[in-house]
Design a protein around this motif. Structure first.
Motif, PDB file in Angstrom:
ATOM      1  N   LEU A  99       0.833  -1.201   0.000  1.00 20.13           N
ATOM      2  CA  LEU A  99       0.000   0.000   0.000  1.00 20.13           C
ATOM      3  C   LEU A  99       0.871   1.255   0.000  1.00 20.13           C
ATOM      4  O   LEU A  99       1.944   1.273   0.602  1.00 20.13           O
ATOM      5  N   PRO A 100       0.419   2.308  -0.660  1.00 17.96           N
ATOM      6  CA  PRO A 100       1.219   3.539  -0.709  1.00 17.96           C
ATOM      7  C   PRO A 100       1.406   4.145   0.684  1.00 17.96           C
ATOM      8  O   PRO A 100       0.530   4.034   1.545  1.00 17.96           O
ATOM      9  N   PHE A 101       2.545   4.799   0.874  1.00 22.30           N
ATOM     10  CA  PHE A 101       2.786   5.491   2.130  1.00 22.30           C
ATOM     11  C   PHE A 101       1.705   6.557   2.315  1.00 22.30           C
ATOM     12  O   PHE A 101       1.320   7.228   1.360  1.00 22.30           O
ATOM     13  N   GLY A 102       1.243   6.695   3.548  1.00 17.61           N
ATOM     14  CA  GLY A 102       0.193   7.664   3.849  1.00 17.61           C
ATOM     15  C   GLY A 102      -1.200   7.075   3.827  1.00 17.61           C
ATOM     16  O   GLY A 102      -2.153   7.734   4.246  1.00 17.61           O
ATOM     17  N   THR A 103      -1.357   5.842   3.336  1.00 20.76           N
ATOM     18  CA  THR A 103      -2.670   5.191   3.336  1.00 20.76           C
ATOM     19  C   THR A 103      -3.129   4.984   4.765  1.00 20.76           C
ATOM     20  O   THR A 103      -2.365   4.536   5.613  1.00 20.76           O
ATOM     21  N   MET A 104      -4.377   5.331   5.022  1.00 21.30           N
ATOM     22  CA  MET A 104      -4.952   5.122   6.349  1.00 21.30           C
ATOM     23  C   MET A 104      -5.691   3.791   6.341  1.00 21.30           C
ATOM     24  O   MET A 104      -6.543   3.551   5.483  1.00 21.30           O
TER      25      MET A 104
END
Length: 158
Positions: A99-104
């Protein structure tokens, strides 16, 4: 002397047929070895220890995407995350392989129903069969400190 000459002549004929048979055998053996050296596609089966549901595109009732389900663990070591941030075990963060960095992510313990929302800022876990590593404080929120691992569902919040 004639008998010795005839015997030598017969022996030479017999020897030349044995030599030609051996060379035929050697040629066929080499062809067989070459055929065995060609790569073959073999199917191997990998035994899964835990069921892992990969990312799905469906939405649940709350409108969040159901990401996956499987084993979660927690980590508290390291100085720098893969995103370049300094690691802080007191923050609600997680390591996810893709998952991309910053995904909550909302991480929900399936057994207890407890959940916590974390931000992906690292890569991992690197232990086979696990789908996410959460920070120490996120693990405390989930109540998994004593167990070390928990069966969880991941929902992408944003």
């Amino acid at each position: 002397m004639a008998v010795a000459l005839a015997a030598a002549s017969l022996a030479a004929c017999a020897q030349s047929s044995v030599v030609s048979q051996r060379s035929d055998f050697r040629t066929s053996r080499q062809a067989s070895l070459e055929r065995d050296r060609t790569p073959s596609l073999r199917k191997t089966r990998v035994a899964a220890t835990r069921k892992h549901t990969p990312f799905a595109s469906r939405n649940d009732a709350a409108g969040t995407k159901v990401a996956s389900q499987g084993l979660a663990s927690f980590y508290s070591g390291g100085t720098k995350t893969a995103s370049g941030e300094k690691f802080d075990a007191r923050e609600l963060t997680a390591a996810h392989p893709s998952l991309p960095f910053g995904t909550m992510l909302r991480v929900t313990d399936i057994k207890s129903g407890r959940s916590v929302t974390v931000r992906v800022n690292d890569r991992g876990p690197y232990v086979p069969g696990r789908i996410v590593d959460v920070s120490h404080s996120a693990a405390a929120e989930l109540g998994m400190i004593g167990k070390g691992v928990a069966n969880v569902r991941l929902d992408v919040v944003r």
